[in-house]
Design a protein around this motif. Sequence first.
Motif, PDB file in Angstrom:
ATOM      1  N   GLY A 203       0.764  -1.231   0.000  1.00 37.46           N
ATOM      2  CA  GLY A 203       0.000   0.000   0.000  1.00 37.46           C
ATOM      3  C   GLY A 203       0.799   1.287   0.000  1.00 37.46           C
ATOM      4  O   GLY A 203       0.211   2.376   0.019  1.00 37.46           O
ATOM      5  N   PHE A 204       2.126   1.219  -0.034  1.00 40.99           N
ATOM      6  CA  PHE A 204       2.919   2.443  -0.131  1.00 40.99           C
ATOM      7  C   PHE A 204       2.894   2.961  -1.564  1.00 40.99           C
ATOM      8  O   PHE A 204       3.003   2.193  -2.523  1.00 40.99           O
ATOM      9  CB  PHE A 204       4.368   2.189   0.309  1.00 40.99           C
ATOM     10  N   PHE A 205       2.753   4.281  -1.693  1.00 40.77           N
ATOM     11  CA  PHE A 205       2.645   4.903  -3.018  1.00 40.77           C
ATOM     12  C   PHE A 205       3.684   6.005  -3.154  1.00 40.77           C
ATOM     13  O   PHE A 205       3.876   6.824  -2.251  1.00 40.77           O
ATOM     14  CB  PHE A 205       1.242   5.493  -3.215  1.00 40.77           C
ATOM     15  N   LEU A 206       4.351   6.034  -4.315  1.00 39.25           N
ATOM     16  CA  LEU A 206       5.296   7.091  -4.656  1.00 39.25           C
ATOM     17  C   LEU A 206       4.959   7.593  -6.049  1.00 39.25           C
ATOM     18  O   LEU A 206       4.868   6.800  -6.996  1.00 39.25           O
ATOM     19  CB  LEU A 206       6.733   6.556  -4.625  1.00 39.25           C
ATOM     20  N   GLY A 207       4.763   8.907  -6.183  1.00 35.58           N
ATOM     21  CA  GLY A 207       4.444   9.491  -7.478  1.00 35.58           C
ATOM     22  C   GLY A 207       5.286  10.720  -7.756  1.00 35.58           C
ATOM     23  O   GLY A 207       5.462  11.570  -6.883  1.00 35.58           O
TER      24      GLY A 207
ATOM     25  N   THR B 245       4.851  13.007  -4.546  1.00 30.16           N
ATOM     26  CA  THR B 245       3.837  12.544  -3.604  1.00 30.16           C
ATOM     27  C   THR B 245       4.261  11.239  -2.951  1.00 30.16           C
ATOM     28  O   THR B 245       4.738  10.319  -3.627  1.00 30.16           O
ATOM     29  CB  THR B 245       2.480  12.323  -4.302  1.00 30.16           C
ATOM     30  N   VAL B 246       4.081  11.167  -1.639  1.00 28.81           N
ATOM     31  CA  VAL B 246       4.286   9.940  -0.873  1.00 28.81           C
ATOM     32  C   VAL B 246       3.003   9.675  -0.099  1.00 28.81           C
ATOM     33  O   VAL B 246       2.461  10.589   0.541  1.00 28.81           O
ATOM     34  CB  VAL B 246       5.474  10.060   0.097  1.00 28.81           C
ATOM     35  N   ALA B 247       2.491   8.443  -0.157  1.00 30.18           N
ATOM     36  CA  ALA B 247       1.245   8.118   0.524  1.00 30.18           C
ATOM     37  C   ALA B 247       1.259   6.670   0.977  1.00 30.18           C
ATOM     38  O   ALA B 247       2.072   5.860   0.527  1.00 30.18           O
ATOM     39  CB  ALA B 247       0.044   8.378  -0.384  1.00 30.18           C
ATOM     40  N   LYS B 248       0.312   6.366   1.868  1.00 29.74           N
ATOM     41  CA  LYS B 248       0.148   5.005   2.368  1.00 29.74           C
ATOM     42  C   LYS B 248      -1.342   4.674   2.388  1.00 29.74           C
ATOM     43  O   LYS B 248      -2.142   5.408   2.972  1.00 29.74           O
ATOM     44  CB  LYS B 248       0.758   4.890   3.768  1.00 29.74           C
ATOM     45  N   ASP B 249      -1.714   3.572   1.728  1.00 30.11           N
ATOM     46  CA  ASP B 249      -3.089   3.078   1.735  1.00 30.11           C
ATOM     47  C   ASP B 249      -3.209   1.953   2.756  1.00 30.11           C
ATOM     48  O   ASP B 249      -2.412   1.005   2.736  1.00 30.11           O
ATOM     49  CB  ASP B 249      -3.482   2.564   0.350  1.00 30.11           C
ATOM     50  N   PHE B 250      -4.232   2.063   3.614  1.00 27.33           N
ATOM     51  CA  PHE B 250      -4.466   1.048   4.627  1.00 27.33           C
ATOM     52  C   PHE B 250      -5.649   0.169   4.223  1.00 27.33           C
ATOM     53  O   PHE B 250      -6.513   0.577   3.441  1.00 27.33           O
ATOM     54  CB  PHE B 250      -4.723   1.708   5.988  1.00 27.33           C
ATOM     55  N   SER B 251      -5.707  -1.028   4.768  1.00 29.74           N
ATOM     56  CA  SER B 251      -6.713  -2.010   4.368  1.00 29.74           C
ATOM     57  C   SER B 251      -8.128  -1.578   4.717  1.00 29.74           C
ATOM     58  O   SER B 251      -9.088  -2.051   4.113  1.00 29.74           O
ATOM     59  CB  SER B 251      -6.412  -3.364   5.026  1.00 29.74           C
TER      60      SER B 251
ATOM     61  N   LEU C 277      -3.186   8.168   3.856  1.00 36.46           N
ATOM     62  CA  LEU C 277      -2.441   9.287   4.424  1.00 36.46           C
ATOM     63  C   LEU C 277      -1.341   9.659   3.451  1.00 36.46           C
ATOM     64  O   LEU C 277      -0.688   8.779   2.882  1.00 36.46           O
ATOM     65  CB  LEU C 277      -1.826   8.919   5.780  1.00 36.46           C
ATOM     66  N   GLY C 278      -1.109  10.981   3.260  1.00 42.24           N
ATOM     67  CA  GLY C 278      -0.079  11.335   2.302  1.00 42.24           C
ATOM     68  C   GLY C 278       0.402  12.759   2.409  1.00 42.24           C
ATOM     69  O   GLY C 278      -0.120  13.581   3.177  1.00 42.24           O
TER      70      GLY C 278
ATOM     71  N   PHE D   5      -2.575  15.370   3.478  1.00 36.53           N
ATOM     72  CA  PHE D   5      -3.959  14.973   3.247  1.00 36.53           C
ATOM     73  C   PHE D   5      -4.284  13.644   3.927  1.00 36.53           C
ATOM     74  O   PHE D   5      -3.422  12.787   4.130  1.00 36.53           O
ATOM     75  CB  PHE D   5      -4.267  14.875   1.749  1.00 36.53           C
ATOM     76  N   VAL D   6      -5.570  13.514   4.279  1.00 34.75           N
ATOM     77  CA  VAL D   6      -6.137  12.289   4.832  1.00 34.75           C
ATOM     78  C   VAL D   6      -7.427  12.015   4.076  1.00 34.75           C
ATOM     79  O   VAL D   6      -8.269  12.906   3.932  1.00 34.75           O
ATOM     80  CB  VAL D   6      -6.432  12.402   6.336  1.00 34.75           C
ATOM     81  N   ARG D   7      -7.585  10.777   3.610  1.00 35.62           N
ATOM     82  CA  ARG D   7      -8.800  10.385   2.900  1.00 35.62           C
ATOM     83  C   ARG D   7      -9.326   9.085   3.483  1.00 35.62           C
ATOM     84  O   ARG D   7      -8.552   8.174   3.781  1.00 35.62           O
ATOM     85  CB  ARG D   7      -8.521  10.215   1.409  1.00 35.62           C
ATOM     86  N   GLN D   8     -10.662   9.022   3.640  1.00 35.71           N
ATOM     87  CA  GLN D   8     -11.305   7.811   4.118  1.00 35.71           C
ATOM     88  C   GLN D   8     -12.400   7.387   3.150  1.00 35.71           C
ATOM     89  O   GLN D   8     -13.331   8.147   2.878  1.00 35.71           O
ATOM     90  CB  GLN D   8     -11.920   8.036   5.515  1.00 35.71           C
TER      91      GLN D   8
END
Length: 234
Positions: free
Chosen positions: A125-129, A158-164, A169-170, A192-195
């Motif tokens: 779930g780690f994201f790098l853009g 951009t750096v972010a983490k997607d949780f299950s 969070l990014g 940013f925080v997204r749910q």
Amino acid sequence: MKKSICFMFLFFIIPQCLIFSKENHEVFYTFTHVFDRGLESNNNYPSLYYKGQWDKASFTGAFQSGRDLTDITLAAEYFPFIFTGQNNSQKKLGCDFIYHVQYHELFCEQDFLLGTDFNWKTGSGFFLGTSFWLKYKYTDIYGIKDGITKFEPDISFTVAKDFSYGTRLGFTHAFHSLFRYNSATESVFTFFVRQDFSKGLSIKTEADFVFTDHLAAVNHLESSALRFALGVRF
């Protein structure tokens, strides 16, 4: 021969990528409050945001209007190169185009950005853009005969983490945000925080901090903004 190849690319290959692939859509209503100094100080800006996403392409349209300023942003991405690795990790390489126009009673500003994109998402779930653009800015100041033009580079990281459980969070660092395209001496830091909920509803919170003269020994906070968004996915 060359004309035939271009015709096939524009009218056959790209539509096939869009039609015969998984698609996702989302629409957000956003409320933004701008703090501190500058033209937008202590202003509120409601906006609408739409994004359609397919396997290899995406399209974004956004509209924002508040006191004195109205903005429209259109963006398109295309990823012809997608590499899937172990544990469902994915790397994508492509290009994108952004058009932004801002209206004010004293001027009209237009921005055109053409660039390349690289995205990497791991199986955990780690994201790098990263994105690199060449930006062309044209400003028409009413009452002045000739408009002002400028070419300059622009970047985004951009750096972010997607949780299950649907949380992302990014952090993003760029020289622009969705509706604000600054000069290359200004940096925009966005947290940013997204749910995402199971019924197709989503909420987002974002905080922007704009610093000027970041390449100099002394820089300062130009403005900051807090953003709340409620959306639907379908």
